[in-house]
Design a protein around this motif. Sequence first.
Motif, PDB file in Angstrom:
ATOM      1  N   ALA A  49       0.808  -1.216   0.000  1.00 34.15           N
ATOM      2  CA  ALA A  49       0.000   0.000   0.000  1.00 34.15           C
ATOM      3  C   ALA A  49       0.843   1.269   0.000  1.00 34.15           C
ATOM      4  CB  ALA A  49      -0.925  -0.001   1.210  1.00 34.15           C
ATOM      5  N   LEU A  50       2.150   1.137  -0.218  1.00 32.11           N
ATOM      6  CA  LEU A  50       3.022   2.305  -0.234  1.00 32.11           C
ATOM      7  C   LEU A  50       2.814   3.079  -1.529  1.00 32.11           C
ATOM      8  CD1 LEU A  50       6.290   0.691   1.197  1.00 32.11           C
ATOM      9  CD2 LEU A  50       4.596   2.087   2.407  1.00 32.11           C
ATOM     10  N   ILE A  51       2.371   4.299  -1.411  1.00 28.13           N
ATOM     11  CA  ILE A  51       2.092   5.139  -2.560  1.00 28.13           C
ATOM     12  C   ILE A  51       3.307   6.034  -2.815  1.00 28.13           C
ATOM     13  CG2 ILE A  51       0.512   6.810  -3.597  1.00 28.13           C
ATOM     14  CD1 ILE A  51      -0.791   4.136  -2.954  1.00 28.13           C
ATOM     15  N   PRO A  52       3.848   6.051  -4.039  1.00 29.25           N
ATOM     16  CA  PRO A  52       5.003   6.915  -4.328  1.00 29.25           C
ATOM     17  C   PRO A  52       4.688   8.393  -4.108  1.00 29.25           C
ATOM     18  CG  PRO A  52       4.650   5.305  -6.074  1.00 29.25           C
ATOM     19  CD  PRO A  52       3.444   5.251  -5.190  1.00 29.25           C
ATOM     20  N   LYS A  53       5.678   9.143  -3.731  1.00 26.36           N
ATOM     21  CA  LYS A  53       5.506  10.572  -3.516  1.00 26.36           C
ATOM     22  C   LYS A  53       5.074  11.242  -4.808  1.00 26.36           C
ATOM     23  CE  LYS A  53       7.906  14.615  -1.624  1.00 26.36           C
ATOM     24  NZ  LYS A  53       9.183  15.139  -1.066  1.00 26.36           N
ATOM     25  N   GLY A  54       4.088  12.104  -4.713  1.00 25.11           N
ATOM     26  CA  GLY A  54       3.626  12.833  -5.886  1.00 25.11           C
ATOM     27  C   GLY A  54       2.669  12.047  -6.770  1.00 25.11           C
ATOM     28  N   ALA A  55       2.198  10.879  -6.316  1.00 19.28           N
ATOM     29  CA  ALA A  55       1.280  10.071  -7.130  1.00 19.28           C
ATOM     30  C   ALA A  55      -0.018  10.836  -7.362  1.00 19.28           C
ATOM     31  CB  ALA A  55       1.002   8.747  -6.444  1.00 19.28           C
ATOM     32  N   ALA A  56      -0.559  10.671  -8.574  1.00 23.62           N
ATOM     33  CA  ALA A  56      -1.802  11.348  -8.947  1.00 23.62           C
ATOM     34  C   ALA A  56      -2.871  10.306  -9.274  1.00 23.62           C
ATOM     35  CB  ALA A  56      -1.574  12.261 -10.155  1.00 23.62           C
ATOM     36  N   GLN A  67     -13.520 -13.734  -5.667  1.00 22.03           N
ATOM     37  CA  GLN A  67     -12.613 -13.149  -6.659  1.00 22.03           C
ATOM     38  C   GLN A  67     -12.917 -11.666  -6.917  1.00 22.03           C
ATOM     39  OE1 GLN A  67     -11.812 -15.485 -10.186  1.00 22.03           O
ATOM     40  NE2 GLN A  67     -12.094 -17.412  -9.096  1.00 22.03           N
ATOM     41  N   VAL A  68     -13.632 -11.029  -6.005  1.00 29.38           N
ATOM     42  CA  VAL A  68     -13.916  -9.604  -6.144  1.00 29.38           C
ATOM     43  C   VAL A  68     -12.646  -8.797  -5.854  1.00 29.38           C
ATOM     44  CG1 VAL A  68     -15.249  -7.655  -5.253  1.00 29.38           C
ATOM     45  CG2 VAL A  68     -16.329  -9.901  -5.519  1.00 29.38           C
ATOM     46  N   LYS A  69     -12.362  -7.839  -6.732  1.00 23.75           N
ATOM     47  CA  LYS A  69     -11.201  -6.968  -6.555  1.00 23.75           C
ATOM     48  C   LYS A  69     -11.597  -5.512  -6.782  1.00 23.75           C
ATOM     49  CE  LYS A  69      -8.317 -10.456  -6.024  1.00 23.75           C
ATOM     50  NZ  LYS A  69      -7.708 -10.755  -4.695  1.00 23.75           N
ATOM     51  N   MET A  70     -11.143  -4.644  -5.903  1.00 26.18           N
ATOM     52  CA  MET A  70     -11.304  -3.204  -6.093  1.00 26.18           C
ATOM     53  C   MET A  70      -9.915  -2.614  -6.308  1.00 26.18           C
ATOM     54  SD  MET A  70     -13.362  -0.426  -3.732  1.00 26.18           S
ATOM     55  CE  MET A  70     -12.183  -0.357  -2.377  1.00 26.18           C
ATOM     56  N   TYR A  71      -9.765  -1.878  -7.405  1.00 25.68           N
ATOM     57  CA  TYR A  71      -8.456  -1.357  -7.776  1.00 25.68           C
ATOM     58  C   TYR A  71      -8.446   0.166  -7.707  1.00 25.68           C
ATOM     59  CZ  TYR A  71      -7.677  -6.034  -9.741  1.00 25.68           C
ATOM     60  OH  TYR A  71      -7.550  -7.387  -9.921  1.00 25.68           O
ATOM     61  N   LEU A  72      -7.399   0.707  -7.063  1.00 29.05           N
ATOM     62  CA  LEU A  72      -7.138   2.140  -7.043  1.00 29.05           C
ATOM     63  C   LEU A  72      -5.866   2.382  -7.855  1.00 29.05           C
ATOM     64  CD1 LEU A  72      -7.655   5.024  -5.993  1.00 29.05           C
ATOM     65  CD2 LEU A  72      -6.346   4.411  -3.936  1.00 29.05           C
ATOM     66  N   GLY A  73      -6.038   2.999  -9.029  1.00 25.59           N
ATOM     67  CA  GLY A  73      -4.902   3.224  -9.923  1.00 25.59           C
ATOM     68  C   GLY A  73      -4.379   4.651  -9.813  1.00 25.59           C
ATOM     69  N   TYR A  74      -3.077   4.812 -10.019  1.00 24.38           N
ATOM     70  CA  TYR A  74      -2.464   6.140  -9.914  1.00 24.38           C
ATOM     71  C   TYR A  74      -1.300   6.241 -10.903  1.00 24.38           C
ATOM     72  CZ  TYR A  74       0.627   3.383  -6.888  1.00 24.38           C
ATOM     73  OH  TYR A  74       1.463   2.410  -6.398  1.00 24.38           O
ATOM     74  N   ASN A  75      -0.916   7.484 -11.187  1.00 20.10           N
ATOM     75  CA  ASN A  75       0.256   7.785 -12.034  1.00 20.10           C
ATOM     76  C   ASN A  75       1.335   8.425 -11.174  1.00 20.10           C
ATOM     77  OD1 ASN A  75      -1.130   7.028 -14.486  1.00 20.10           O
ATOM     78  ND2 ASN A  75      -2.233   8.970 -14.350  1.00 20.10           N
ATOM     79  N   ALA A 109      12.338   7.572 -10.291  1.00 18.89           N
ATOM     80  CA  ALA A 109      13.543   8.352  -9.979  1.00 18.89           C
ATOM     81  C   ALA A 109      14.226   8.893 -11.221  1.00 18.89           C
ATOM     82  CB  ALA A 109      14.509   7.476  -9.181  1.00 18.89           C
ATOM     83  N   ALA A 110      14.045   8.220 -12.342  1.00 17.98           N
ATOM     84  CA  ALA A 110      14.669   8.665 -13.594  1.00 17.98           C
ATOM     85  C   ALA A 110      13.781   9.645 -14.355  1.00 17.98           C
ATOM     86  CB  ALA A 110      14.973   7.447 -14.476  1.00 17.98           C
ATOM     87  N   GLY A 111      12.610   9.940 -13.783  1.00 21.10           N
ATOM     88  CA  GLY A 111      11.734  10.902 -14.415  1.00 21.10           C
ATOM     89  C   GLY A 111      10.762  10.325 -15.426  1.00 21.10           C
ATOM     90  N   PHE A 112      10.680   9.005 -15.512  1.00 21.84           N
ATOM     91  CA  PHE A 112       9.753   8.373 -16.449  1.00 21.84           C
ATOM     92  C   PHE A 112       8.363   8.219 -15.811  1.00 21.84           C
ATOM     93  CE2 PHE A 112      13.902   6.890 -17.966  1.00 21.84           C
ATOM     94  CZ  PHE A 112      13.820   7.212 -19.312  1.00 21.84           C
ATOM     95  N   SER A 113       7.326   8.421 -16.640  1.00 26.76           N
ATOM     96  CA  SER A 113       5.952   8.281 -16.164  1.00 26.76           C
ATOM     97  C   SER A 113       5.611   6.807 -15.977  1.00 26.76           C
ATOM     98  CB  SER A 113       4.993   8.925 -17.157  1.00 26.76           C
ATOM     99  OG  SER A 113       3.660   8.743 -16.732  1.00 26.76           O
ATOM    100  N   LYS A 114       5.050   6.498 -14.850  1.00 26.24           N
ATOM    101  CA  LYS A 114       4.696   5.118 -14.519  1.00 26.24           C
ATOM    102  C   LYS A 114       3.243   5.036 -14.034  1.00 26.24           C
ATOM    103  CE  LYS A 114       8.879   3.251 -14.973  1.00 26.24           C
ATOM    104  NZ  LYS A 114       9.182   2.136 -15.909  1.00 26.24           N
ATOM    105  N   LYS A 115       2.716   3.831 -14.070  1.00 22.41           N
ATOM    106  CA  LYS A 115       1.390   3.566 -13.517  1.00 22.41           C
ATOM    107  C   LYS A 115       1.504   2.538 -12.402  1.00 22.41           C
ATOM    108  CE  LYS A 115      -1.544   4.557 -17.528  1.00 22.41           C
ATOM    109  NZ  LYS A 115      -2.370   5.597 -16.855  1.00 22.41           N
ATOM    110  N   GLY A 116       0.713   2.698 -11.380  1.00 21.36           N
ATOM    111  CA  GLY A 116       0.672   1.724 -10.296  1.00 21.36           C
ATOM    112  C   GLY A 116      -0.759   1.566  -9.806  1.00 21.36           C
ATOM    113  N   ARG A 117      -0.964   0.582  -8.961  1.00 24.76           N
ATOM    114  CA  ARG A 117      -2.293   0.405  -8.377  1.00 24.76           C
ATOM    115  C   ARG A 117      -2.189  -0.395  -7.096  1.00 24.76           C
ATOM    116  NH1 ARG A 117      -5.546  -3.932 -12.262  1.00 24.76           N
ATOM    117  NH2 ARG A 117      -4.392  -5.809 -11.618  1.00 24.76           N
ATOM    118  N   VAL A 118      -3.176  -0.211  -6.235  1.00 21.85           N
ATOM    119  CA  VAL A 118      -3.288  -1.022  -5.028  1.00 21.85           C
ATOM    120  C   VAL A 118      -4.598  -1.802  -5.129  1.00 21.85           C
ATOM    121  CG1 VAL A 118      -1.868   0.411  -3.535  1.00 21.85           C
ATOM    122  CG2 VAL A 118      -4.285   0.935  -3.801  1.00 21.85           C
TER     123      VAL A 118
END
Length: 450
Positions: free
Chosen positions: A95-102, A239-247, A251-260
């Motif tokens: 559940a660790l959300i990267p700093k600045g996640a949107a 098998q129910v899943k709730m997803y919270l997605g973020y951008n 560290a290298a400045g590349f845009s990434k996607k993540g989710r919990v």
Amino acid sequence: MRNTATIYRLTCLAIVFPLLIAACKKGEHISPGNQEEIHVETVDTVTVKASTFLLDSVPTSNQKLILIGQTDDKDFGKLKASSYLQLTPPALTDALIPKGAAFDTFTIVLKYNKYFSGDTLAPQKYAVHRMTEDMILRKIPGPVENEEVPVYVKGQALYSTTTFKHDAAPIGNLDLQVKPASGDSVIITLNEALGREFLDLMTKKDPRFASEEEFLKYFKGMVFKTTQGNSITGFKADQVKMYLGYNYFDAAGFSKKGRVTFSGKFTDYQFNHFDTDRSQTKLSALSRTNREISSERTGQQLFLQGGTGLVTKLKFPTLVNFLNESKKVVNKVELLIETKPTYYSIFKAPPSLLLWVANSANVPKMVLPNNYKEGDQIAAFEPGNDVGSTGKYKFLLTQYTDQLKKGTYKTNSLMLSVPADQLLGSLNRAQLSTSETALSIKLIITYTKY
């Protein structure tokens, strides 16, 4: 001389009895010498008293099944299925959300389990609501004495009539045409403001997301409802899943996607609730305070359905007198249930039925055993055809009637029902009717008369 004649007669009966088993057509007889003729007769005129009965309590929790939808037909009336579900938060390490996640997306995913009832071609509207009341397991309604607890109730549970408060405004909506046979998934987009709130709290490592206990105080669960359609569809609760997605940017400045990922709890705290409206049907008089309606009041039609607790109650008021008639030995007793074929119906006949043995308080206490065998007796559906042959279910009641004669079931009744797993975890149904003037249920007795 009378005793000698009696012994001789019974001896002859014992000698020819194996032959009688094969001689089961009505009116066949065997005459041992000059003694009285021994007839094998079959009757189907013993009175069957039948009614549609509404069971008091049907636990629907812990069935690993989410049922959502609604149906409306002239025989069973209107039925709405909603499902309650709790969710567990992700583990702290996940559940660790990267700093600045949107914020990006907030969705819940339901996977079909291939169960459905009704017309799946009709458009559906699903709504997801946030619960505002804590879920509490319930004891069976009514008296707590063991005699009042049905055999299929194993402890505290949540029932088909249980409800909990929730917000009126939904946190998610979806218009769809269900495809239950596909095995695919349904994805419902959830409220963005709530998703952003989740993301903000998790970024700040809010204690409400630190454990399941704290999370359920904050987000008590959700209710799945429907506002349009004519079918009820099943989904896999485990098998129910709730997803919270973020951008975010790495560290290298590349845009990434993540989710919990939040997972659905599929144990005692997931259950299905059913609302019924039978006001425009032959079952309009049936209610929680008036649980029984005789076949005479429904045009000789009988009903049963899983989930809602409809069963067909059977009693045989003249059977004991028939069994006690002199010079009569019962060879076989068969309960025959007939119904119209369902080839062209959107509601198919259940693949099998069973008989509950209910006590004097109309509480099912056991399944009717196999006839002189171990295990429960289950009757498989024998489909008819569209040229006159009816569908059938058959039970052997020879052992039951023998015990009835001895007084074992003196105050009991039988209740025809879908099997326990379908009673608690499906809406499988049957309408038992072949005529408006006669019952579609018969007790067929083959006996030896000497």
